[in-house]
Write an enzyme that holds these catalytic residues in place. Structure first.
Site, PDB file in Angstrom:
ATOM      1  N   ASN A   1       8.622 -15.802  14.878  1.00 11.69           N
ATOM      2  CA  ASN A   1       9.837 -15.535  15.643  1.00 11.69           C
ATOM      3  C   ASN A   1       9.547 -15.236  17.122  1.00 11.69           C
ATOM      4  OD1 ASN A   1      12.345 -14.745  16.520  1.00 11.69           O
ATOM      5  ND2 ASN A   1      12.452 -12.893  15.268  1.00 11.69           N
ATOM      6  N   PRO A   2      10.007 -16.095  18.062  1.00  7.60           N
ATOM      7  CA  PRO A   2       9.796 -15.824  19.490  1.00  7.60           C
ATOM      8  C   PRO A   2      10.848 -14.902  20.091  1.00  7.60           C
ATOM      9  CG  PRO A   2      10.887 -17.927  19.250  1.00  7.60           C
ATOM     10  CD  PRO A   2      10.664 -17.402  17.848  1.00  7.60           C
TER      11      PRO A   2
ATOM     12  N   GLU B   1      11.740 -11.868  19.475  1.00  7.57           N
ATOM     13  CA  GLU B   1      11.339 -10.485  19.728  1.00  7.57           C
ATOM     14  C   GLU B   1      10.706 -10.340  21.107  1.00  7.57           C
ATOM     15  OE1 GLU B   1       8.803  -9.451  16.497  1.00  7.57           O
ATOM     16  OE2 GLU B   1      10.459  -9.096  15.102  1.00  7.57           O
TER      17      GLU B   1
ATOM     18  N   GLU C   1      10.479 -11.414   6.895  1.00  6.19           N
ATOM     19  CA  GLU C   1      11.648 -11.486   6.024  1.00  6.19           C
ATOM     20  C   GLU C   1      12.133 -10.093   5.631  1.00  6.19           C
ATOM     21  OE1 GLU C   1       9.256 -15.112   5.951  1.00  6.19           O
ATOM     22  OE2 GLU C   1       8.760 -13.030   5.485  1.00  6.19           O
TER      23      GLU C   1
ATOM     24  N   PRO D   1      -3.268  -9.711  15.400  1.00 10.39           N
ATOM     25  CA  PRO D   1      -3.328 -10.615  14.243  1.00 10.39           C
ATOM     26  C   PRO D   1      -2.177 -10.367  13.272  1.00 10.39           C
ATOM     27  CG  PRO D   1      -5.482  -9.664  14.703  1.00 10.39           C
ATOM     28  CD  PRO D   1      -4.485  -8.912  15.531  1.00 10.39           C
ATOM     29  N   ARG D   2      -1.749 -11.423  12.617  1.00  9.02           N
ATOM     30  CA  ARG D   2      -0.616 -11.329  11.689  1.00  9.02           C
ATOM     31  C   ARG D   2      -0.949 -10.479  10.468  1.00  9.02           C
ATOM     32  NH1 ARG D   2       4.942 -12.171  11.686  1.00  9.02           N
ATOM     33  NH2 ARG D   2       5.670 -12.830   9.645  1.00  9.02           N
TER      34      ARG D   2
ATOM     35  N   MET E   1      -0.120  -2.082  12.385  1.00 12.85           N
ATOM     36  CA  MET E   1       1.129  -2.767  12.059  1.00 12.85           C
ATOM     37  C   MET E   1       2.308  -1.964  12.603  1.00 12.85           C
ATOM     38  SD  MET E   1      -0.015  -5.415  10.469  1.00 12.85           S
ATOM     39  CE  MET E   1       1.459  -6.131   9.732  1.00 12.85           C
ATOM     40  N   GLY E   2       3.359  -2.671  12.989  1.00  4.97           N
ATOM     41  CA  GLY E   2       4.575  -2.009  13.428  1.00  4.97           C
ATOM     42  C   GLY E   2       4.644  -1.698  14.911  1.00  4.97           C
TER      43      GLY E   2
END
Length: 448
Positions: A345-346, A348, A77, A278-279, A319-320
């Site tokens: 989100n697919p 990307e 988000e 991992p998220r 991350m990133g």
């Protein structure tokens, strides 16, 4: 007639007061449970302790006379609403932007990517005193939340203070619609305090209308998550010679499934490589232990950033970087879809030239998953054997796969312009702000 209208308005105000009173009473009753949850996170998540007082409405920086307030719950988000920042800074260079979030991952994203361009803090808990302290400290002239971040006290008190209130990239699933239909009074109250809602899809627009949101409060702008104005879609034929697939934004238990799928893939293609991202960063070490126990040759980014040829599973424990890594993947498994989280989100992966496999839990992104499935760029896989079969199928039929990915990229390209439309609406709301938005000359800073 005037007396009837006055009586109607008084009844409306009374009903509004009733609903917000009920909401705040429930919050107070839940206070012990909320405190227990906060304590649990404090003890289990090291990053949660950082800036904890901000969650209670306590800040150690100077007050602002005015600002623009952006809020996203977590990384996805925040990344979406952050696309508005360059134009906001261009049009209002002297108006600080306060960028809030809820999760530690979201906070890390903001600090890493936007640094000194914004003022970053956590959004306080939605108690009246805490929200009041936040608003008194930062004085937003415009408050924007993304998707479904509806916080009644934040919305009500922002509006009462004179701030314009918007919900951008607004999402309303069938599940959300049914939930709000069961508390329609509170939902109607919140809508009455919002100046503009920008649904991300026709489906969401219709859901808002069915819940009674007047059309003048709605503007269908499209999904800014799928709009990359300056990004050229990757060529799906320009990939590494060996099979490389990536499991992105995975959650607990999903790594077990993709590792099992990879073991089956290795029987057919011994050179295949799996990248796992991992998220949540607090799970990196747990996933690493899982990989070490798998019996496969493992490597982690934090120890060796360059992926070696003999590595079978690579842990992307940073991350990133996920978006960039999609470019070298032939296939991407998108996490949050094997567990009941609704999927991530697919788009990307598709724009970076990777075909997509997802589980059946896709309620958060069904608006884009459905058309991607229709053109063959996205397929379903719920069990390790099924996931392995779909990955190897995409790999072996590379010419057809490239055409399917390009068709998927065309689907996503239809969302071009969503960011421009959203930006125009945001700038219009800034013009309508009751307080001047050009008088402050404070420089952005990060709250430490």
């Amino acid at each position: 007639m005037a007396k009837v209208k006055t009586t109607s308005r008084l009844r409306g105000r009374s009903a509004n007061s009733l609903w917000i009173g009920v909401y705040n009473s429930i919050l107070l009753l839940c206070l012990p449970l909320i405190a227990l949850i906060l304590l649990k996170k404090w003890l289990r998540k090291p990053g949660y302790k950082k800036h904890f007082l901000q969650r209670l409405g306590v800040y150690d920086c100077k007050r602002l006379p005015a600002c623009i307030h952006l809020h996203g719950v977590s990384v996805g988000e925040c990344a979406a609403i952050a696309k508005l920042i360059p134009e906001l800074r261009k049009q209002h260079p002297h108006l600080p932007i306060v960028f809030t979030c809820t999760t530690v991952a979201g906070s890390n994203y903001i600090e890493r990517n936007w640094g000194e361009q914004v003022i970053h803090t956590y959004l306080p808990l939605d108690f009246q005193l805490m929200v009041g302290a936040f608003l008194a400290h930062f004085n937003p002239v415009l408050t924007m939340s993304v998707e479904m971040e509806w916080w009644p006290n934040l919305i009500r008190q922002s509006r009462n203070q004179g701030s314009r209130v918007m919900l951008v990239n607004a999402r309303m699933t069938d599940r959300s619609k049914n939930r709000y239909a069961n508390m329609l009074g509170l939902f109607t109250f919140m809508v009455s305090k919002v100046h503009k809602i920008l649904p991300q899809s026709e489906l969401s627009y219709q859901a808002f209308r069915e819940l009674g949101v007047p059309p003048e409060k709605l503007m269908l702008c499209g999904n800014i998550k799928y709009d990359w104005p300056e990004l050229k879609h990757a060529d799906p034929t320009q990939k590494p010679s060996q099979l490389t697939w990536i499991a992105g934004s995975t959650h607990d238990t999903e790594e077990i499934a993709v590792v099992a799928a990879h073991k089956q893939l290795l029987q057919q293609n011994p050179a295949a490589q799996l990248i796992i991202a991992p998220r949540h960063p607090e799970r990196f070490d747990d996933v690493w232990r899982l990989l070490q126990a798998s019996g496969l040759s493992c490597q982690r980014y934090s120890h060796a950033p360059t992926l070696t040829a003999n590595t079978q599973v690579y842990l992307l424990d940073t991350m990133g970087k996920l978006f960039a890594f999609y470019r070298d993947a032939h296939v991407a498994f998108i996490g949050g879809s094997l567990v009941k989280l609704g999927g991530h989100n697919p788009a990307e992966a598709i724009v970076q030239g990777a075909a997509v496999v997802m589980g059946s839990s896709r309620r958060n992104c069904e608006d884009i998953c459905a058309p991607l499935s229709q053109v063959g760029a996205l397929v379903e896989g719920n069990e390790p054997q099924q996931i392995a079969r779909e990955v190897i199928g995409f790999w072996q039929n590379n010419a057809t796969t490239a055409q399917q990915i390009q068709a998927g990229q065309a689907v996503i390209a239809k969302h071009n312009g969503a960011l421009h439309k959203t930006t125009l609406q945001v700038l219009y709301q800034l013009k309508q702000a009751q307080r001047p938005v050009h008088s402050t000359r404070l420089h952005p800073m990060v709250i430490r």
